[in-house]
Design a protein around this motif. Structure first.
Motif, mmCIF file in Angstrom:
data_model
loop_
_atom_site.group_PDB
_atom_site.id
_atom_site.type_symbol
_atom_site.label_atom_id
_atom_site.label_comp_id
_atom_site.label_asym_id
_atom_site.label_seq_id
_atom_site.Cartn_x
_atom_site.Cartn_y
_atom_site.Cartn_z
ATOM 1 N N TRP A 1 0.858 -1.190 0.000
ATOM 2 C CA TRP A 1 0.000 0.000 0.000
ATOM 3 C C TRP A 1 0.896 1.243 0.000
ATOM 4 O O TRP A 1 0.912 1.996 0.974
ATOM 5 C CB TRP A 1 -0.897 0.025 1.240
ATOM 6 C CG TRP A 1 -1.813 -1.151 1.369
ATOM 7 C CD1 TRP A 1 -1.546 -2.345 1.971
ATOM 8 C CD2 TRP A 1 -3.157 -1.246 0.881
ATOM 9 N NE1 TRP A 1 -2.629 -3.178 1.900
ATOM 10 C CE2 TRP A 1 -3.642 -2.531 1.243
ATOM 11 C CE3 TRP A 1 -4.000 -0.366 0.190
ATOM 12 C CZ2 TRP A 1 -4.924 -2.950 0.913
ATOM 13 C CZ3 TRP A 1 -5.281 -0.791 -0.128
ATOM 14 C CH2 TRP A 1 -5.735 -2.073 0.229
ATOM 15 N N PRO A 2 1.633 1.482 -1.069
ATOM 16 C CA PRO A 2 2.589 2.604 -1.081
ATOM 17 C C PRO A 2 1.962 3.975 -0.837
ATOM 18 O O PRO A 2 2.629 4.866 -0.327
ATOM 19 C CB PRO A 2 3.217 2.521 -2.478
ATOM 20 C CG PRO A 2 2.279 1.689 -3.282
ATOM 21 C CD PRO A 2 1.649 0.735 -2.326
ATOM 22 N N ILE A 3 0.695 4.144 -1.216
ATOM 23 C CA ILE A 3 -0.011 5.398 -0.902
ATOM 24 C C ILE A 3 -1.170 5.009 0.013
ATOM 25 O O ILE A 3 -2.337 5.012 -0.365
ATOM 26 C CB ILE A 3 -0.519 6.109 -2.176
ATOM 27 C CG1 ILE A 3 0.596 6.201 -3.212
ATOM 28 C CG2 ILE A 3 -0.987 7.528 -1.844
ATOM 29 C CD1 ILE A 3 0.161 6.800 -4.531
ATOM 30 N N TYR A 4 -0.842 4.637 1.222
ATOM 31 C CA TYR A 4 -1.772 4.000 2.162
ATOM 32 C C TYR A 4 -3.034 4.811 2.406
ATOM 33 O O TYR A 4 -4.146 4.288 2.405
ATOM 34 C CB TYR A 4 -1.050 3.776 3.495
ATOM 35 C CG TYR A 4 -1.784 2.899 4.475
ATOM 36 C CD1 TYR A 4 -2.056 1.568 4.193
ATOM 37 C CD2 TYR A 4 -2.177 3.405 5.727
ATOM 38 C CE1 TYR A 4 -2.704 0.758 5.113
ATOM 39 C CE2 TYR A 4 -2.834 2.606 6.644
ATOM 40 C CZ TYR A 4 -3.095 1.274 6.331
ATOM 41 O OH TYR A 4 -3.754 0.485 7.242
ATOM 42 N N GLU A 5 -2.888 6.128 2.621
ATOM 43 C CA GLU A 5 -4.026 6.964 2.983
ATOM 44 C C GLU A 5 -4.999 7.150 1.818
ATOM 45 O O GLU A 5 -6.162 7.454 2.020
ATOM 46 C CB GLU A 5 -3.573 8.324 3.486
ATOM 47 C CG GLU A 5 -2.856 8.293 4.825
ATOM 48 C CD GLU A 5 -1.401 7.874 4.707
ATOM 49 O OE1 GLU A 5 -0.931 7.721 3.545
ATOM 50 O OE2 GLU A 5 -0.753 7.674 5.738
ATOM 51 N N GLU A 6 -4.528 6.991 0.589
ATOM 52 C CA GLU A 6 -5.357 7.321 -0.567
ATOM 53 C C GLU A 6 -5.872 6.101 -1.323
ATOM 54 O O GLU A 6 -6.670 6.238 -2.230
ATOM 55 C CB GLU A 6 -4.563 8.209 -1.546
ATOM 56 C CG GLU A 6 -4.085 9.513 -0.922
ATOM 57 C CD GLU A 6 -3.213 10.300 -1.879
ATOM 58 O OE1 GLU A 6 -3.208 9.989 -3.086
ATOM 59 O OE2 GLU A 6 -2.529 11.225 -1.414
ATOM 60 N N GLN A 7 -5.402 4.922 -0.965
ATOM 61 C CA GLN A 7 -5.767 3.751 -1.750
ATOM 62 C C GLN A 7 -6.601 2.768 -0.952
ATOM 63 O O GLN A 7 -6.626 2.787 0.264
ATOM 64 C CB GLN A 7 -4.504 3.027 -2.245
ATOM 65 C CG GLN A 7 -3.671 3.894 -3.185
ATOM 66 C CD GLN A 7 -2.534 3.107 -3.761
ATOM 67 O OE1 GLN A 7 -2.542 1.886 -3.810
ATOM 68 N NE2 GLN A 7 -1.527 3.806 -4.256
ATOM 69 N N SER A 8 -7.302 1.926 -1.680
ATOM 70 C CA SER A 8 -8.025 0.827 -1.087
ATOM 71 C C SER A 8 -8.298 -0.218 -2.151
ATOM 72 O O SER A 8 -7.990 -0.020 -3.305
ATOM 73 C CB SER A 8 -9.325 1.331 -0.475
ATOM 74 O OG SER A 8 -9.961 0.310 0.233
#
Length: 277
Positions: free
Chosen positions: A270-277
């Motif tokens: 999850w390299p862009i954890y806050e923005e991805q799902s």
């Protein structure tokens, strides 16, 4: 004469009630015909990942949604997110739709996708290692999970810092508290004191911390299927209210091996954890 009048009143009342029910049924059918949602057509061969709305600081507040998302990323399975409070036919979330068919329960879903996409993320493990990994997953999902949700929705109820994680109304929070209280009571942990629940949580976390040690993943140098579940649950430690004993443990880095493990899994899948799902 009185009897005749009484009978007539009964007939009139029955006719009135019957007509009212008939009107309600007709109105419902009309609404369904004119206003019913058309079933969404999804692309074939793509997993439709149904889950509760994500939080501003993480993919999801539900550990099983993070587990399933991590698995599909690890296995390179194409999927499409659908954020909704709608539950599966089994009344569970998260769930998936694949080629028009609904599938429930994160573990059953993974088992289905393993067969459908010919995936085996644990093929490098021995039979004994698979047994240990299975036990670690069971501990996190059948024990640690209950201590986490009890602390988040029941024991920390009233702590307003939940607003940084999700936008929930007072009614929503109350419903979550009551539902968690009832479920955990019948599961068993809800019958314990707060101190006892915390002790169980610390024992589970210590066991995970000791098992992982200085290994990069749950079972060694390469991630396995059970890493998805363990990471999904450990990630919840960073998604608790400020008053939580779990938040205190995170701040004090009580379990350093888990912190390192969490950061490695997050950065890798999850390299862009806050923005991805």
């Amino acid at each position: 004469m009185a009897a005749e009048i009484s009978w007539s009143c009964t007939e009139i009342f029955g006719t009135f009630v019957g007509s009212g029910i008939l009107l309600l049924v007709v109105a419902k059918l009309v609404c369904r015909f004119f206003f019913a949602e058309k079933p969404t057509e999804y692309p074939k061969g793509v997993v439709i990942f149904c889950q509760v709305p994500k939080t501003p600081v993480a993919p999801n507040l539900c550990p099983f949604a993070v587990k399933l998302g991590t698995y599909m990323r690890m296995a390179n399975i194409p999927y499409q997110n659908v954020y909704s409070m709608k539950l599966s036919p089994k009344r569970k979330t998260p769930w998936i739709i694949y080629n028009g068919q609904a599938y429930s329960d994160s573990q059953f879903i993974i088992e289905f996708l393993n067969k459908e996409f010919n995936v085996d993320l644990s093929k490098h493990l021995t039979a004994k290692e698979k047994a240990i990994a299975h036990s670690m997953r069971k501990m996190t999902e059948e024990s640690l999970y209950w201590t986490f949700i009890m602390n988040r929705w029941v024991q920390s109820y009233g702590d307003p810092t939940i607003s940084r994680l999700a936008t929930l109304s007072g009614l929503d929070l109350w419903k979550l508290k009551m539902a968690t209280s009832v479920m955990s009571y019948f599961q068993g942990y809800g019958r314990h004191t707060e101190e006892e629940v915390e002790r169980i949580s610390r024992q589970d976390l210590q066991a995970l911390n000791d098992h992982i040690g200085d290994k990069p993943y749950l079972m060694g140098d390469k991630p396995c299927e059970e890493d998805c579940a363990v990471f999904g649950m450990i990630a919840m430690m960073w998604l608790m209210r400020e008053s939580s004993f779990i938040t205190k443990m995170v701040k004090e880095n009580t379990y350093p091996n888990l912190t390192i493990y969490y950061e490695k899994m997050k950065n890798e899948f999850w390299p862009i954890y806050e923005e991805q799902s």
